[in-house]
Write an enzyme that holds these catalytic residues in place. Structure first.
Site, mmCIF file in Angstrom:
data_model
loop_
_atom_site.group_PDB
_atom_site.id
_atom_site.type_symbol
_atom_site.label_atom_id
_atom_site.label_comp_id
_atom_site.label_asym_id
_atom_site.label_seq_id
_atom_site.Cartn_x
_atom_site.Cartn_y
_atom_site.Cartn_z
ATOM 1 N N ASP A 88 0.986 -1.434 0.274
ATOM 2 C CA ASP A 88 0.031 0.321 0.257
ATOM 3 C C ASP A 88 0.592 1.116 -0.231
ATOM 4 O O ASP A 88 1.995 1.334 0.724
ATOM 5 C CB ASP A 88 -0.684 0.271 1.269
ATOM 6 C CG ASP A 88 -0.851 0.290 2.441
ATOM 7 O OD1 ASP A 88 0.261 0.070 2.678
ATOM 8 O OD2 ASP A 88 -1.706 0.059 3.326
ATOM 9 N N ASP A 261 -7.836 -7.406 3.505
ATOM 10 C CA ASP A 261 -6.527 -7.402 4.496
ATOM 11 C C ASP A 261 -6.705 -6.845 5.578
ATOM 12 O O ASP A 261 -7.845 -5.696 6.091
ATOM 13 C CB ASP A 261 -5.861 -6.129 3.936
ATOM 14 C CG ASP A 261 -5.351 -5.021 4.347
ATOM 15 O OD1 ASP A 261 -6.539 -4.624 3.895
ATOM 16 O OD2 ASP A 261 -5.431 -4.563 5.100
ATOM 17 N N CYS A 299 -10.721 -27.375 13.900
ATOM 18 C CA CYS A 299 -8.764 -26.848 13.233
ATOM 19 C C CYS A 299 -7.929 -27.709 12.854
ATOM 20 O O CYS A 299 -7.402 -28.288 14.173
ATOM 21 C CB CYS A 299 -8.320 -25.451 14.554
ATOM 22 S SG CYS A 299 -6.664 -24.536 13.588
ATOM 23 N N CYS A 301 -4.764 -26.723 12.336
ATOM 24 C CA CYS A 301 -3.270 -26.190 12.741
ATOM 25 C C CYS A 301 -2.435 -26.660 13.633
ATOM 26 O O CYS A 301 -2.708 -27.565 15.079
ATOM 27 C CB CYS A 301 -3.419 -24.630 13.097
ATOM 28 S SG CYS A 301 -3.704 -24.158 14.730
ATOM 29 N N CYS A 304 -3.773 -26.201 17.400
ATOM 30 C CA CYS A 304 -4.834 -27.017 17.695
ATOM 31 C C CYS A 304 -4.397 -28.649 18.182
ATOM 32 O O CYS A 304 -5.672 -28.793 19.143
ATOM 33 C CB CYS A 304 -6.134 -26.510 16.989
ATOM 34 S SG CYS A 304 -7.426 -24.934 17.365
ATOM 35 N N HIS A 330 -2.544 -19.532 15.033
ATOM 36 C CA HIS A 330 -3.857 -20.427 15.772
ATOM 37 C C HIS A 330 -4.777 -19.375 14.246
ATOM 38 O O HIS A 330 -5.864 -19.784 13.599
ATOM 39 C CB HIS A 330 -4.486 -20.801 16.694
ATOM 40 C CG HIS A 330 -5.589 -21.053 16.594
ATOM 41 N ND1 HIS A 330 -6.780 -21.499 16.045
ATOM 42 C CD2 HIS A 330 -7.132 -20.285 16.490
ATOM 43 C CE1 HIS A 330 -7.909 -22.284 15.728
ATOM 44 N NE2 HIS A 330 -8.431 -21.206 16.080
#
Ligand SMILES: [Zn+2]
Length: 361
Positions: A88, A261, A299, A301, A304, A330
């Protein structure tokens, strides 16, 4: 180039073709302001299936400076990141009164946050910086009014943003890098509509909605998204800047937004907020002291699959820095997985079912 692959209601699944390959949309990008995420390595980002992030061109041009990044082969080479990067313009810094000195039609006068010197950013300079960084998508310089600004200031910012958008488009010659325009207009319908029309009149590769999610009521934000999406040509990717909570992501995907974003998933994680399918939980609360379940049962991940809520609760209680990293990982996994599920659901025309599944958010 942007290609829409499937639609379900107003929701769209597509692909944004960049110099670093096609990036599937809806897309969520974490914020890597200074070319890094807080508490999360790029390897962990890749593992979370993060396809793209957004960095701040202005800050990187000051530190380490364009000479270093150019010598490293651009921002991708410098960071050793082979997927997508948006940059940006730095316009968001306008929101920070700490850095802003003056804004007029020529550009923005900032205080350099590293050495406190005076520095100037024009639309032309902002494009030159982003060209030098070699990001996949450059953003125009815009004038973002603070939340609560007067109608006069919002009108002025939208008019200036349009003039700057034309100058950015004129300066941008790169064939490899896409350029997105940014709409302003606050939450004043007439101004938001006019800005969407003006920015859409320039042949950008995508159109972003700026100046939202800065403290206005959520219903107003959704209304602005809805009316803007009726004006932005459907073949252009639509990017809502600043949205990243699971609920708002689904709501805005339903309204036809393709790109997002936000630092919300990682910023809130550092304060103990974890995303789950049944809504956000604050692991700092004593309710989790004896809770040996993972943050989210579905989840996959690494947090988790390896740690319980009780363990994470303990880490926050004793202020172990590790806790910020674990929850950030996570939340990034959760968010990336949520938009991935949205993409798949849109392709199968089951987006409504997905939204129902997450109704507790
Ligand atoms: Zn997880």
């Amino acid at each position: 180039m942007f290609k829409i692959i499937a639609t379900d209601g107003k929701a769209r699944a597509g692909a944004l073709h960049t110099a670093h390959g096609a990036i599937e949309t809806p897309l969520f990008m974490p914020v890597a302001t200074k070319a890094a995420l807080k508490w999360v390595s790029l390897a962990e980002c890749s593992a979370a299936e993060i396809e793209c992030f957004i960095a701040n061109a202005y800050l990187l041009s000051l530190q380490p400076g364009l000479a270093v990044i150019k010598k490293a082969g651009g921002l991708h080479g410098f960071m050793n990141w082979s997927k997508g990067i948006f940059t940006d313009s730095g316009g968001f810094q306008v929101l920070s009164e700490e850095f802003l000195l003056k804004i007029n039609d020529n550009g923005v006068f900032f205080r350099n946050p590293f050495d406190k010197s005076r520095s100037f950013l024009s639309p032309e300079k902002c494009i030159e910086i982003q060209n030098a960084l070699g990001s996949d998508v450059a953003m125009c310089l815009d004038d973002v009014p603070l939340h609560g600004s007067s109608a006069k200031r919002i009108a002025e910012s939208a008019a200036r943003t349009f003039q700057w958008a034309k100058r950015c488009k004129e300066t941008h010659k790169s064939k490899k890098q896409l350029l997105f325009g940014i709409c302003q207009g606050g939450t004043i319908e007439k101004l938001r509509r006019k800005s969407a029309e003006q920015i859409s009149s320039i042949d950008f590769d995508g159109i972003a909605l700026g100046g939202l999610c800065i403290g206005e009521p959520k219903q107003k934000m959704l209304r602005m998204v809805s009316l803007s999406n009726k004006i932005i040509p459907p073949e252009k990717p639509r990017y809502l800047m600043g949205v990243g909570s699971p609920k708002e992501l689904l709501q805005c995907i339903a309204l036809g937004i393709d790109v997002f974003d936000s630092c919300f998933p990682t910023r809130t994680a550092r304060h103990g907020l974890a995303f789950t399918e049944k809504g956000n939980i604050d692991v700092c609360k004593s309710a989790f002291k004896f809770d040996f379940n993972p943050l989210d049962a579905k989840c996959a991940c690494p947090v988790c699959t390896q740690h319980s809520r009780a363990y994470l609760h303990h880490l926050f209680k004793v202020k172990e820095e590790n806790s910020k990293m674990l929850l950030s990982v996570h939340n990034l996994h959760f968010t990336a997985n949520l938009v991935k599920q949205a993409r798949e659901a849109i392709r199968e025309r089951k987006f409504g079912q997905l939204v129902k599944r997450f109704k507790q958010l």
